[in-house]
Design a protein around this motif. Structure first.
Motif, mmCIF file in Angstrom:
data_model
loop_
_atom_site.group_PDB
_atom_site.id
_atom_site.type_symbol
_atom_site.label_atom_id
_atom_site.label_comp_id
_atom_site.label_asym_id
_atom_site.label_seq_id
_atom_site.Cartn_x
_atom_site.Cartn_y
_atom_site.Cartn_z
ATOM 1 N N GLU A 75 80.309 -30.941 -27.469
ATOM 2 C CA GLU A 75 79.987 -30.449 -26.134
ATOM 3 C C GLU A 75 78.521 -30.044 -26.057
ATOM 4 O O GLU A 75 77.931 -29.606 -27.045
ATOM 5 N N THR A 88 79.042 -27.476 -18.366
ATOM 6 C CA THR A 88 79.441 -28.006 -19.671
ATOM 7 C C THR A 88 79.793 -29.485 -19.548
ATOM 8 O O THR A 88 80.483 -29.895 -18.615
ATOM 9 N N SER A 90 81.334 -32.755 -21.998
ATOM 10 C CA SER A 90 82.095 -33.001 -23.216
ATOM 11 C C SER A 90 81.976 -34.461 -23.647
ATOM 12 O O SER A 90 81.404 -35.292 -22.933
#
Length: 252
Positions: A75, A88, A90
């Motif tokens: 991440e 965020t 991933s």
């Protein structure tokens, strides 16, 4: 057959925060010292990873280029002055920053994470005069196909799913079962390939993890894949329909 190989040893290297983030750069900046310089509308390509701790690259500016991050593992967190918040991303996600008139951003690589950051040239003589923008795409949005021992992820094809302004860019990721595979080549384009894992044999040349390959002027090649071979491929025009930043500024 025009196949150019740039092994890890021929690529530029770099680091951030005293080695907390490490980089190999198939296409580095002129001062980085790597063998390969910008070509087509590819200006910069870095493979970066955080070996054993979270690490943040501080706020810094960009203009003109389309700056794309591809999360290969783990991440990352992203902040920019347009969004004014942290988000965020991933494994498998992609972000696209159209730097335009100017934008500043910061990135945190989580421990064990790995990314590509690639700069595309969208005709920088025009892009410097448009407003900056940001977009990201989740891994589940990309088409995954399986056929004849191959898994193919289409990040962007002729339909331009990630909405790049840079002309003619297509982006794919492949996973090959051990064996022989045919791979199509468009002879009007460069096929730039990074070996993510395993080994690949093309015309008696052996390529391994971290190697970078440029192929052009062929219709089809035959690949011999071993050891869970995975590749990341960008297709880009041999001659973009505009003068690139590297051409205008004689970057070599």
């Amino acid at each position: 057959m025009p196949i150019q190989k740039f092994s890890k040893e021929k690529q530029a290297t770099g680091n951030f925060n005293y080695g907390e983030i490490l980089e190999n750069k198939p296409i580095g900046f002129p001062q980085d010292g790597g063998e390969l310089k910008p070509y087509s509308n590819l200006f910069y390509w870095a493979h970066a990873w955080a070996p054993d701790k979270d690490s943040t690259i501080g706020l810094h500016p960009h203009r003109g280029f389309e700056i794309c991050s591809f999360v290969l593992r783990g991440e990352i967190e992203h902040y920019d002055t347009l969004l004014d918040k942290w988000i965020t991303l991933s494994e498998g996600d992609v972000q696209v920053i159209k730097a335009g008139k100017g934008i500043s951003h910061s990135e945190k690589l989580k421990s064990g994470s790995e990314i590509f950051q690639i700069w595309f040239d969208p005709n920088i003589q025009e892009s410097l005069y448009i407003n900056a923008s940001y977009n990201d795409f989740k891994s589940k949005e990309f088409l995954l196909e399986s056929y004849a021992g191959v898994e193919k992820t289409t990040i962007s094809n002729e339909m331009n799913q990630i909405d790049l302004d840079s002309d003619g860019i297509q982006i794919f990721q492949y996973s090959f079962k051990d064996g022989i595979h045919d791979h199509s080549i468009n002879d009007l384009f460069y096929h730039s390939i990074f070996i993510l894992s395993g080994t690949l044999n093309i015309e008696d040349q052996v390529f391994s993890k971290g190697d970078f390959i440029i192929i052009d002027s062929e219709k089809k090649i035959q690949l011999s894949a071993k050891n869970n071979c995975k590749i990341f491929e960008i297709i880009s025009p041999i001659k973009p329909p505009y003068k690139t930043y590297a051409e205008v500024h004689n970057v070599n």
